[in-house]
Design a protein around this motif. Structure first.
Motif, mmCIF file in Angstrom:
data_model
loop_
_atom_site.group_PDB
_atom_site.id
_atom_site.type_symbol
_atom_site.label_atom_id
_atom_site.label_comp_id
_atom_site.label_asym_id
_atom_site.label_seq_id
_atom_site.Cartn_x
_atom_site.Cartn_y
_atom_site.Cartn_z
ATOM 1 N N ARG A 179 0.837 -1.197 0.000
ATOM 2 C CA ARG A 179 0.000 0.000 0.000
ATOM 3 C C ARG A 179 0.872 1.247 0.000
ATOM 4 O O ARG A 179 1.690 1.449 0.892
ATOM 5 N N PRO A 180 0.745 2.063 -1.028
ATOM 6 C CA PRO A 180 1.735 3.121 -1.227
ATOM 7 C C PRO A 180 1.545 4.358 -0.363
ATOM 8 O O PRO A 180 2.484 5.102 -0.158
ATOM 9 N N THR A 181 0.375 4.627 0.125
ATOM 10 C CA THR A 181 0.217 5.880 0.860
ATOM 11 C C THR A 181 -0.028 5.624 2.330
ATOM 12 O O THR A 181 -0.649 4.662 2.722
ATOM 13 N N THR A 182 0.502 6.522 3.142
ATOM 14 C CA THR A 182 0.276 6.431 4.572
ATOM 15 C C THR A 182 -1.142 6.890 4.846
ATOM 16 O O THR A 182 -1.595 7.880 4.302
ATOM 17 N N ASP A 232 9.456 18.213 10.130
ATOM 18 C CA ASP A 232 10.857 18.177 9.731
ATOM 19 C C ASP A 232 11.205 19.339 8.788
ATOM 20 O O ASP A 232 11.791 19.140 7.728
ATOM 21 N N ARG A 245 1.098 19.535 0.802
ATOM 22 C CA ARG A 245 1.553 18.326 0.120
ATOM 23 C C ARG A 245 0.992 17.075 0.801
ATOM 24 O O ARG A 245 0.588 16.124 0.134
ATOM 25 N N LEU A 246 0.983 17.085 2.137
ATOM 26 C CA LEU A 246 0.487 15.916 2.886
ATOM 27 C C LEU A 246 -1.028 15.962 3.052
ATOM 28 O O LEU A 246 -1.608 15.131 3.722
ATOM 29 N N ARG B 70 10.420 9.722 5.457
ATOM 30 C CA ARG B 70 10.412 11.128 5.862
ATOM 31 C C ARG B 70 9.823 12.006 4.762
ATOM 32 O O ARG B 70 9.236 13.051 5.034
ATOM 33 N N ASN B 71 10.012 11.598 3.502
ATOM 34 C CA ASN B 71 9.486 12.381 2.385
ATOM 35 C C ASN B 71 8.077 11.943 1.974
ATOM 36 O O ASN B 71 7.531 12.465 1.011
ATOM 37 N N ASP B 72 7.534 10.947 2.703
ATOM 38 C CA ASP B 72 6.203 10.443 2.400
ATOM 39 C C ASP B 72 6.112 9.911 0.966
ATOM 40 O O ASP B 72 5.149 10.166 0.252
ATOM 41 N N PRO B 74 6.323 6.457 -1.601
ATOM 42 C CA PRO B 74 6.232 4.998 -1.573
ATOM 43 C C PRO B 74 7.487 4.348 -2.167
ATOM 44 O O PRO B 74 8.194 4.976 -2.968
#
Lengths: 253, 90
Positions: A179-182, A232, A245-246, B70-72, B74
């Motif tokens: 699964r690619p996204t958090t 960060d 972005r997030l 850290r950069n989110d 995949p």
């Protein structure tokens, strides 16, 4: 001793993820542990090399990787070392009697009781081992569960092996994972920090944010510092860019 | 320094706008990579932007994975690679 453990874990992790460079640390771990003749040193190194061989599609190398360590462990009667090494040999198709005193989950697994073995591993808090036990099943449903779990864990090599077994059975529509996204809030901001971040992203200064949220200016300073640390970043502008972005805040500013 | 190709999948596409915001994003990624001794050389992105092949120099595959978190970003597959220059024999 600590060095062999670190090398073993590093090599095993790379092998499970399918990352490059697994053989150098595992070979070094074995070279350091073999001369000691001690099963608690040889066992984990040998088991890791067996695991890497199996994951890379070289089951014929499992016998050589485990022989010496298994003899030592069987003499010293270490059930978990004996069980792990015996299990790899069984998985690699070596037909031999299971040595006495193998730890229960391994003994059960080698006896072909994959469902009970998976449950024992789950009770012990070992999801990777539980998934590998499920992977021994000859039915589609447990194999699919094994595949999902291995993908969730990022165990790409074992997941590929299980996916192949499923395809051989004609299974279709397999998840492509990982699964690619958090999911959710990926940086662990608190609800209050999210509120503050939204206002930072709107370009408000700390005094204005304090007024808006009815907080002391010093409290807002703390929240902003925590936000910069968690994201960060060094500046408020970077924090705003990160927030967008997030997708932590909307883009309508 | 070992060189790696990192394959990534973006189901919704990977969008880096060609403006100051995009520049800031790339700069932020570069700064975080530097903490781990990782250098992003360049990337190839599929036309539909769902797959990328990123060329990196890094001390270890673990360093690439840490910076990806850290950069989110995949990570699908990390492959260690060497350069083959087809014009070397000219």
């Amino acid at each position: 001793m600590p060095r062999t453990i670190a090398l073993t874990v590093l090599g095993l992790l790379r092998a499970r993820r399918g990352d490059p460079g697994q053989s150098a640390p595992l070979d070094e771990a074995w070279a350091l542990s073999e001369p000691t003749g001690e099963s608690l040193r040889m066992g984990p190194a040998a088991a890791a090399r067996a695991a890497a061989a199996w994951l890379e599609g070289r089951p014929e190398d499992v016998a050589g990787a485990t022989q010496a360590a298994l003899e030592v462990a069987a003499r010293a009667r270490f059930p978990w070392v004996v069980g792990e090494l015996a299990c790899w040999r069984w998985r690699a198709g070596i037909g031999e009697a299971v040595p006495d005193g193998a730890a229960e989950p391994y003994a059960v697994q080698i006896a072909g009781e994959w469902a009970r073995a998976a449950q024992l591993w789950t009770d012990l808090g070992c999801p990777y081992e539980a998934a590998l036990a499920l992977a021994d099943a000859d039915e589609e449903e447990p194999l699919r569960r094994a595949l999902n779990e291995l993908q969730r864990l990022g165990a790409r090599q074992a997941a590929a092996i299980v996916a192949r077994r499923l395809r051989v059975r004609g299974a279709t529509g397999l998840p492509r994972g990982p699964r690619p996204t958090t999911e959710g809030n990926p940086v662990g901001l608190t609800a209050r920090e999210m509120e503050v971040l939204a206002l930072v992203a709107q370009g408000l200064r700390n005094a204005e944010i304090a007024e808006r949220l009815v907080l002391a200016a010093k409290t807002v300073d703390h929240h902003v510092s925590a936000i910069l640390r968690k994201l960060d970043v060094r500046t408020r502008g970077q924090a705003s860019a990160e927030a967008i972005r997030l997708r932590l805040v909307g883009q309508d500013r | 320094m070992p060189r790696y190709v990192v394959e990534r999948t973006f189901p919704d596409g990977w969008h880096v706008p060609a403006d100051t915001e995009g520049a800031e994003l790339c700069l932020a990624i570069g700064e975080r990579n530097a903490d781990e001794g990782v250098t992003w050389l360049h990337s190839y992105v599929s036309n539909d932007r769902t797959k990328s092949f990123c060329v990196y120099e890094a001390p270890t595959p673990e360093a690439i994975r840490r910076t990806a978190v850290r950069n989110d970003l995949p990570v699908d597959v990390i492959t260690q690679v060497r350069v083959l220059d087809p014009y070397f024999y000219d």
